[in-house]
Enzyme design. Structure first.
Site, PDB file in Angstrom:
ATOM      1  N   HIS A  99      -3.775   7.093   2.364  1.00 57.08           N
ATOM      2  CA  HIS A  99      -3.724   5.946   2.195  1.00 57.08           C
ATOM      3  C   HIS A  99      -5.397   5.946   2.955  1.00 57.08           C
ATOM      4  O   HIS A  99      -6.008   6.050   3.443  1.00 57.08           O
ATOM      5  CB  HIS A  99      -2.921   5.150   2.598  1.00 57.08           C
ATOM      6  CG  HIS A  99      -2.900   3.546   2.048  1.00 57.08           C
ATOM      7  ND1 HIS A  99      -3.546   3.095   1.137  1.00 57.08           N
ATOM      8  CD2 HIS A  99      -3.561   2.396   3.148  1.00 57.08           C
ATOM      9  CE1 HIS A  99      -4.144   2.138   0.915  1.00 57.08           C
ATOM     10  NE2 HIS A  99      -3.891   1.239   2.309  1.00 57.08           N
ATOM     11  N   ASN A 136      -9.950   0.013  -0.313  1.00 57.92           N
ATOM     12  CA  ASN A 136      -8.060   0.349   0.095  1.00 57.92           C
ATOM     13  C   ASN A 136      -8.030  -0.845  -1.449  1.00 57.92           C
ATOM     14  O   ASN A 136      -8.089  -1.462  -2.259  1.00 57.92           O
ATOM     15  CB  ASN A 136      -8.104  -0.946   1.483  1.00 57.92           C
ATOM     16  CG  ASN A 136      -6.847  -0.918   1.326  1.00 57.92           C
ATOM     17  OD1 ASN A 136      -6.211  -0.670   0.451  1.00 57.92           O
ATOM     18  ND2 ASN A 136      -5.984  -1.276   2.326  1.00 57.92           N
ATOM     19  N   CYS A 153       1.106  -1.384  -0.020  1.00 61.67           N
ATOM     20  CA  CYS A 153      -0.036   0.379  -0.212  1.00 61.67           C
ATOM     21  C   CYS A 153       0.902   0.808   0.067  1.00 61.67           C
ATOM     22  O   CYS A 153      -0.086   2.295  -0.615  1.00 61.67           O
ATOM     23  CB  CYS A 153      -0.367   0.229   1.221  1.00 61.67           C
ATOM     24  SG  CYS A 153      -1.983  -1.545   1.066  1.00 61.67           S
TER      25      CYS A 153
END
Ligand code: ACO
Length: 319
Positions: free
Chosen positions: A246, A276, A114
């Site tokens: 994020h 996500n 990520c």
């Protein structure tokens, strides 16, 4: 004139057309729209059907080049942040390079889950600052749906697919002001995806995460790295126009904003629609905020991300 900065001159993104709502998921996963939206802020996500990671990256790359009216032939490098590449090799970056017509330019993938896009931006910025590369295309592209174990309801409801891209060029004005990158391999078992091996039937490639332990580390580390990035740039929170974090969980985003004393009106939140998307999360959020007129040229923006590795990174940029 000396060109010591990397400036963002193009931005684009791409989401596969198939939308999967929380109610759609609840048809085959033991979950509910109420649980997912209240615990995470997610309402829907996009999933690939036949598309591969490189297809999403290619579309995002085209959109970023188009936004700057920039010819792919002028690119010096392409860096793709991904943890879900089509193949072990060649890289997604090489596939994109060929398809957009950037033959010959340096192309490679970066794997930092990520936080991958922060890593890729940091590398691109260093390449430009060193003076060897002028125009670098940085892409975050993921097909996280391929890593989901549909029996693991605590994880499979959290992720989505998509891609985002930024075109950087050497300039005498910022641009990227400061980038900070960190990793800690100690917590591997809290967040990992074992390799799928055709020779080893008991190894599965699903993503496994101990969500509540990761939650605390994510809030703590993202808060600290923003401090570090601002200190390195000799800037204060008050000078920031936007936080682009994020998109893993709305509660994580709210906690970081609270630490920064930043009102949520200055925080870009796209998790409801994107979920996500790992390395694609920050560039997707950034692009949507540019397109809907929130982020404007000259704004001070701080990006921050956290993911498997563990890895985390932050990038301060004057857009
Ligand atoms: N639907 C319904 N109930 C569920 C679901 C679901 N999808 N998932 C879990 N539950 C239940 C659990 O079984 C548990 O029930 P119990 O209390 O009866 O045992 C209860 O809900 C609470 O579960 P928790 O895991 O404690 O829920 P929590 O509030 O911690 O939220 C979440 C879980 C959303 C995963 C959160 O911890 C989180 O967002 N973590 C951080 C994720 C992150 O930032 N990851 C890093 C990036 S990802 C990457 O790098 C690839």
């Amino acid at each position: 004139m000396q060109q010591n900065y990397s400036r963002i001159i193009g931005i684009g993104s791409y989401l596969p057309p198939k939308v999967v709502t929380n109610d759609d998921l609840a048809k085959f996963v033991d979950t509910s729209d109420e649980w997912i939206s209240s615990r995470t802020g997610i309402s829907q996500r996009h999933f690939v059907e036949t598309e591969k990671c490189s297809d999403l990256a290619y579309e995002a790359a085209k959109n970023a080049l188009l936004s700057a009216d920039f010819s792919a032939e002028k690119l010096d490098a392409i860096i793709v942040a991904t943890t879900t590449a089509d193949k072990v090799f060649p890289s997604v970056a090489c596939n994109v390079q060929y398809r957009i017509g950037a033959r010959g330019c340096c192309s490679f993938d970066v794997q930092a889950v990520c936080a991958g896009f922060m890593y890729a931006l940091g590398i691109a910025d260093s390449m430009i600052k060193a003076g060897q590369y002028k125009n670098v295309l940085v892409i975050g592209s993921e097909t996280m749906s391929k890593l989901m174990d549909w029996e693991d309801r605590s994880t499979c409801v959290l992720f989505g697919d998509g891609a985002g891209a930024m075109l950087l060029t050497a300039d005498n004005q910022p641009g990227i002001i400061s980038t900070t990158l960190h990793a800690d391999g100690k917590h591997e078992e809290l967040l990992h995806a074992p390799i799928i091996s055709p020779r080893n039937n008991d190894t599965v490639g699903y993503l496994k995460m101990e969500g509540n332990k990761i939650f605390k580390i994510a809030v703590n580390n993202m808060g600290k790295i923003i401090d570090e990035t601002l200190t390195n740039a000799n800037m204060s929170y008050q000078e920031l126009d936007w936080l682009i974090p994020h998109q893993a969980n709305t509660r994580i985003i709210q906690s970081i904003a609270k630490k920064l004393k930043m009102p949520m009106e200055q925080v870009i939140v796209t998790i409801a629609k994107h979920a996500n998307t790992s390395a694609a999360s920050v560039p997707l959020a950034f692009d949507s905020a540019v397109r809907n007129g929130k982020i404007k040229k000259g704004d001070n923006c701080i990006m921050v991300a956290f993911g498997g590795g563990l890895t985390w990174g932050s990038c301060l940029v004057k857009y």
